[in-house]
Scaffold this motif. Sequence first.
Motif, PDB file in Angstrom:
ATOM      1  N   LEU A 337      12.528   3.553   2.890  1.00 49.17           N
ATOM      2  CA  LEU A 337      11.151   3.268   2.500  1.00 49.17           C
ATOM      3  C   LEU A 337      10.298   4.531   2.541  1.00 49.17           C
ATOM      4  O   LEU A 337       9.467   4.771   1.644  1.00 49.17           O
ATOM      5  CB  LEU A 337      10.565   2.197   3.424  1.00 49.17           C
ATOM      6  CG  LEU A 337       9.277   1.524   2.955  1.00 49.17           C
ATOM      7  CD1 LEU A 337       9.459   0.881   1.583  1.00 49.17           C
ATOM      8  CD2 LEU A 337       8.821   0.482   3.967  1.00 49.17           C
ATOM      9  N   LYS A 338      10.494   5.361   3.568  1.00 53.88           N
ATOM     10  CA  LYS A 338       9.752   6.625   3.661  1.00 53.88           C
ATOM     11  C   LYS A 338      10.033   7.517   2.457  1.00 53.88           C
ATOM     12  O   LYS A 338       9.120   8.103   1.867  1.00 53.88           O
ATOM     13  CB  LYS A 338      10.147   7.368   4.945  1.00 53.88           C
ATOM     14  CG  LYS A 338       9.559   6.789   6.215  1.00 53.88           C
ATOM     15  CD  LYS A 338       9.990   7.640   7.399  1.00 53.88           C
ATOM     16  CE  LYS A 338       9.546   7.033   8.713  1.00 53.88           C
ATOM     17  NZ  LYS A 338      10.008   7.846   9.877  1.00 53.88           N
ATOM     18  N   ILE A 339      11.318   7.624   2.120  1.00 59.34           N
ATOM     19  CA  ILE A 339      11.703   8.481   0.990  1.00 59.34           C
ATOM     20  C   ILE A 339      11.106   7.948  -0.303  1.00 59.34           C
ATOM     21  O   ILE A 339      10.544   8.704  -1.106  1.00 59.34           O
ATOM     22  CB  ILE A 339      13.239   8.553   0.873  1.00 59.34           C
ATOM     23  CG1 ILE A 339      13.831   9.241   2.110  1.00 59.34           C
ATOM     24  CG2 ILE A 339      13.662   9.288  -0.396  1.00 59.34           C
ATOM     25  CD1 ILE A 339      15.347   9.128   2.215  1.00 59.34           C
ATOM     26  N   ALA A 340      11.211   6.633  -0.520  1.00 61.22           N
ATOM     27  CA  ALA A 340      10.684   6.025  -1.747  1.00 61.22           C
ATOM     28  C   ALA A 340       9.175   6.213  -1.856  1.00 61.22           C
ATOM     29  O   ALA A 340       8.638   6.508  -2.933  1.00 61.22           O
ATOM     30  CB  ALA A 340      11.040   4.546  -1.788  1.00 61.22           C
ATOM     31  N   LYS A 341       8.473   6.064  -0.744  1.00 63.81           N
ATOM     32  CA  LYS A 341       7.010   6.230  -0.760  1.00 63.81           C
ATOM     33  C   LYS A 341       6.616   7.676  -1.030  1.00 63.81           C
ATOM     34  O   LYS A 341       5.679   7.941  -1.785  1.00 63.81           O
ATOM     35  CB  LYS A 341       6.429   5.755   0.569  1.00 63.81           C
ATOM     36  CG  LYS A 341       6.407   4.243   0.727  1.00 63.81           C
ATOM     37  CD  LYS A 341       5.733   3.833   2.028  1.00 63.81           C
ATOM     38  CE  LYS A 341       5.610   2.316   2.105  1.00 63.81           C
ATOM     39  NZ  LYS A 341       4.948   1.880   3.361  1.00 63.81           N
ATOM     40  N   LYS A 342       7.338   8.609  -0.409  1.00 64.69           N
ATOM     41  CA  LYS A 342       7.035  10.023  -0.636  1.00 64.69           C
ATOM     42  C   LYS A 342       7.259  10.394  -2.100  1.00 64.69           C
ATOM     43  O   LYS A 342       6.451  11.118  -2.708  1.00 64.69           O
ATOM     44  CB  LYS A 342       7.892  10.903   0.267  1.00 64.69           C
ATOM     45  CG  LYS A 342       7.591  12.393   0.117  1.00 64.69           C
ATOM     46  CD  LYS A 342       8.467  13.232   1.014  1.00 64.69           C
ATOM     47  CE  LYS A 342       8.103  14.700   0.898  1.00 64.69           C
ATOM     48  NZ  LYS A 342       8.215  15.210  -0.495  1.00 64.69           N
ATOM     49  N   GLU A 343       8.350   9.895  -2.667  1.00 62.94           N
ATOM     50  CA  GLU A 343       8.641  10.201  -4.070  1.00 62.94           C
ATOM     51  C   GLU A 343       7.597   9.586  -4.992  1.00 62.94           C
ATOM     52  O   GLU A 343       7.230  10.179  -6.010  1.00 62.94           O
ATOM     53  CB  GLU A 343      10.044   9.700  -4.425  1.00 62.94           C
ATOM     54  CG  GLU A 343      11.147  10.487  -3.714  1.00 62.94           C
ATOM     55  CD  GLU A 343      12.539   9.916  -3.954  1.00 62.94           C
ATOM     56  OE1 GLU A 343      13.525  10.600  -3.624  1.00 62.94           O
ATOM     57  OE2 GLU A 343      12.626   8.794  -4.486  1.00 62.94           O
ATOM     58  N   ALA A 344       7.099   8.388  -4.618  1.00 59.69           N
ATOM     59  CA  ALA A 344       6.057   7.744  -5.423  1.00 59.69           C
ATOM     60  C   ALA A 344       4.774   8.562  -5.379  1.00 59.69           C
ATOM     61  O   ALA A 344       4.109   8.768  -6.408  1.00 59.69           O
ATOM     62  CB  ALA A 344       5.804   6.333  -4.913  1.00 59.69           C
ATOM     63  N   VAL A 345       4.421   9.054  -4.188  1.00 53.07           N
ATOM     64  CA  VAL A 345       3.211   9.875  -4.044  1.00 53.07           C
ATOM     65  C   VAL A 345       3.352  11.166  -4.835  1.00 53.07           C
ATOM     66  O   VAL A 345       2.415  11.613  -5.515  1.00 53.07           O
ATOM     67  CB  VAL A 345       2.952  10.184  -2.550  1.00 53.07           C
ATOM     68  CG1 VAL A 345       1.849  11.233  -2.399  1.00 53.07           C
ATOM     69  CG2 VAL A 345       2.569   8.908  -1.807  1.00 53.07           C
ATOM     70  N   ASP A 346       4.525  11.786  -4.759  1.00 55.33           N
ATOM     71  CA  ASP A 346       4.766  13.033  -5.498  1.00 55.33           C
ATOM     72  C   ASP A 346       4.603  12.842  -7.003  1.00 55.33           C
ATOM     73  O   ASP A 346       4.254  13.780  -7.723  1.00 55.33           O
ATOM     74  CB  ASP A 346       6.163  13.567  -5.187  1.00 55.33           C
ATOM     75  CG  ASP A 346       6.286  14.047  -3.742  1.00 55.33           C
ATOM     76  OD1 ASP A 346       5.239  14.261  -3.100  1.00 55.33           O
ATOM     77  OD2 ASP A 346       7.430  14.198  -3.262  1.00 55.33           O
ATOM     78  N   LYS A 347       4.883  11.626  -7.474  1.00 55.46           N
ATOM     79  CA  LYS A 347       4.764  11.343  -8.905  1.00 55.46           C
ATOM     80  C   LYS A 347       3.402  10.791  -9.278  1.00 55.46           C
ATOM     81  O   LYS A 347       3.166  10.436 -10.433  1.00 55.46           O
ATOM     82  CB  LYS A 347       5.846  10.350  -9.328  1.00 55.46           C
ATOM     83  CG  LYS A 347       7.233  10.954  -9.392  1.00 55.46           C
ATOM     84  CD  LYS A 347       8.171  10.046 -10.154  1.00 55.46           C
ATOM     85  CE  LYS A 347       9.460  10.758 -10.493  1.00 55.46           C
ATOM     86  NZ  LYS A 347      10.274  10.005 -11.449  1.00 55.46           N
ATOM     87  N   GLY A 348       2.530  10.680  -8.270  1.00 57.36           N
ATOM     88  CA  GLY A 348       1.194  10.167  -8.542  1.00 57.36           C
ATOM     89  C   GLY A 348       1.153   8.671  -8.744  1.00 57.36           C
ATOM     90  O   GLY A 348       0.242   8.145  -9.388  1.00 57.36           O
ATOM     91  N   LEU A 349       2.121   7.946  -8.187  1.00 56.67           N
ATOM     92  CA  LEU A 349       2.180   6.493  -8.347  1.00 56.67           C
ATOM     93  C   LEU A 349       1.608   5.802  -7.109  1.00 56.67           C
ATOM     94  O   LEU A 349       1.546   6.383  -6.027  1.00 56.67           O
ATOM     95  CB  LEU A 349       3.628   6.041  -8.556  1.00 56.67           C
ATOM     96  CG  LEU A 349       4.358   6.673  -9.739  1.00 56.67           C
ATOM     97  CD1 LEU A 349       5.812   6.222  -9.757  1.00 56.67           C
ATOM     98  CD2 LEU A 349       3.679   6.301 -11.044  1.00 56.67           C
ATOM     99  N   GLY A 350       1.211   4.553  -7.255  1.00 51.01           N
ATOM    100  CA  GLY A 350       0.677   3.783  -6.143  1.00 51.01           C
ATOM    101  C   GLY A 350       1.783   3.304  -5.223  1.00 51.01           C
ATOM    102  O   GLY A 350       2.928   3.112  -5.647  1.00 51.01           O
TER     103      GLY A 350
END
Length: 429
Positions: A337-350
Motif C-alpha cells: 500500500l505504501k509503494i502504491a500510494k507513493k507511486e500515485a503521488v509521484d504521478k499526480g494522482l489522488g
Amino acid sequence: MAKSILNQKKLEAIAKSAAGKGYSARAEIADAGQPGLYLVVQPSGSMSWAFRYRHAGRPRKLTIGPFVLGEDATFTLAKAREVAQEASRSVSDGRDPAEVREEKAQEPAPEPVKVDLVGDVLDEFVKRHVKKKNRESTQKNTEAFIDKRIRPEWKDRDIRTISKRDVVKLLDDIADGGAPETAVRVRAILSKFFNWAVDRDIVDASPVPKGSTAKQGASRERVLTDEEVRLVWLACDKVGWPFGPLVKLLLLTAQRRNEVAHAARKEFDLGGNNQLWTIPPERSKNGKEHIVPLSPLSLELLSGIPRVGDVYLLSTTGDTPVSGFSKAKAAIDAEMLKIAKKEAVDKGLGLDAVKLAPWTLHDLRRTAASGMARLGVPVHVVEAVLNHQSGTIKGVAKIYNRYEYLEEKRKALEGWAGHLRLISARAPH
C-alpha cells in the motif's frame, strides 16, 4: 559490541572462550536475530541474558536470567528471545517491562485449569486424534491452525458454552481479515474437533454449521494481476528477511506455504549444473517425493538467505522453521500500500483510488500456475510443477508413467522466473 545472529554453534564457541577466561573484561554480545537482546559475558566466565530498551526517554536494562549450555538450561536462546519479544511489546505499548514483571509477580496464582475448558480438550484432541490419524506434515499443519486461530479465542472457555454463533463469528472474522481459505480450513478442523468431542460425550452436539459461506470460499480462484505481483515483489524487498525471501520463493517455485517454510537445507542440491530442490514424501501433500528445478533467479535468492542453524532454510532461531505468517502477510500488505500510494503521488494522482484487493499466500501458487499457462506451458507440465496428479494421462499409461517431466518443469519455472524479473522491473501503471 559484536552484532550477529546468534545460534547454538556461536553460543558454544562463546561459552568455551568464556570458560577459558577468554574475556578479560565484561562484554555484551548483541543478538541481531532479536533487537535489544544481549548475551552478557563476565570475566569470571558466567553469562546471562539482558534486554536493553528506552522508557520515558531514558535507556533501561532488563535482566532476563542466567545462560548455561545444556538441556537443563532455564533460559535457552529461544526462551531468551521469547522474553525479549514480550518485553519489546510492552515498550511498544508505552509500558516499562521491569514494571510489568513486578506486576505479574504480585498477581495471585491462577486457578487450576478445568478439564472441560477448550484449551484442555484441544490438547486431548491433538494427542488422541490428530497425532494418531495423520501423517507428520498434516499434524504440524493442523496444530498450527489450532494454536493460531482457535486456541487464542476460546482456550479459557468451557467447551459446552461454545455456540453456533461463536463458530460463525470466528470464521467470519478470519474471512473478513483477508484469509477466506484459512476460514475454510479452520471450519474443517472445528468440525472434526467437535465431532470427536461428541463421540467422547464431552458435548452433546457440534455447534459447527453445515457447509460454509460463499464469502469464505470466494478467493479460491484468486489470481493476482501482474501489477499486484510487482507490488508483492517490491514489498518483499522492503520487508526483508525472513518473510521477503519466503514469499518470493512461493512465487518462484509455485510450491505450498509449509513446503517452503519448513524446507530443510539438506533438501537442496545447489552444485553442478542441475540445481534441484527435492521435497521428501513425508513433507509433500500427496505423500510422494517431488523434485523442483531451481531457476537462476531462485538461486540468486537462495544465495542471499542468512544461515541460521544447520537444519532449516528459513529460521530465526536455528532450531525451528520460520513462523508468524499472519503478521508477515500484514507487513507485506502494508508495504504494498505504501509503494502504491507513493507511486500515485509521484504521478499526480489522488490517493482515494489506491486500494488493494484481498489475497492470500496460497493465491501465489495459483498465480504462478496461471502465469506459466499464459506463457504457453502445457497443462500437464504445470501440474507436474505443482505436484498434482495429471488428468491428461489415464489408464495403464498413467500407472506405468514414471517420467517426471524434469526438463519441462525446469523450462517452465525458468520462463516464469524470467517473467517475474520483467514484472518487478516495470514502471508502475
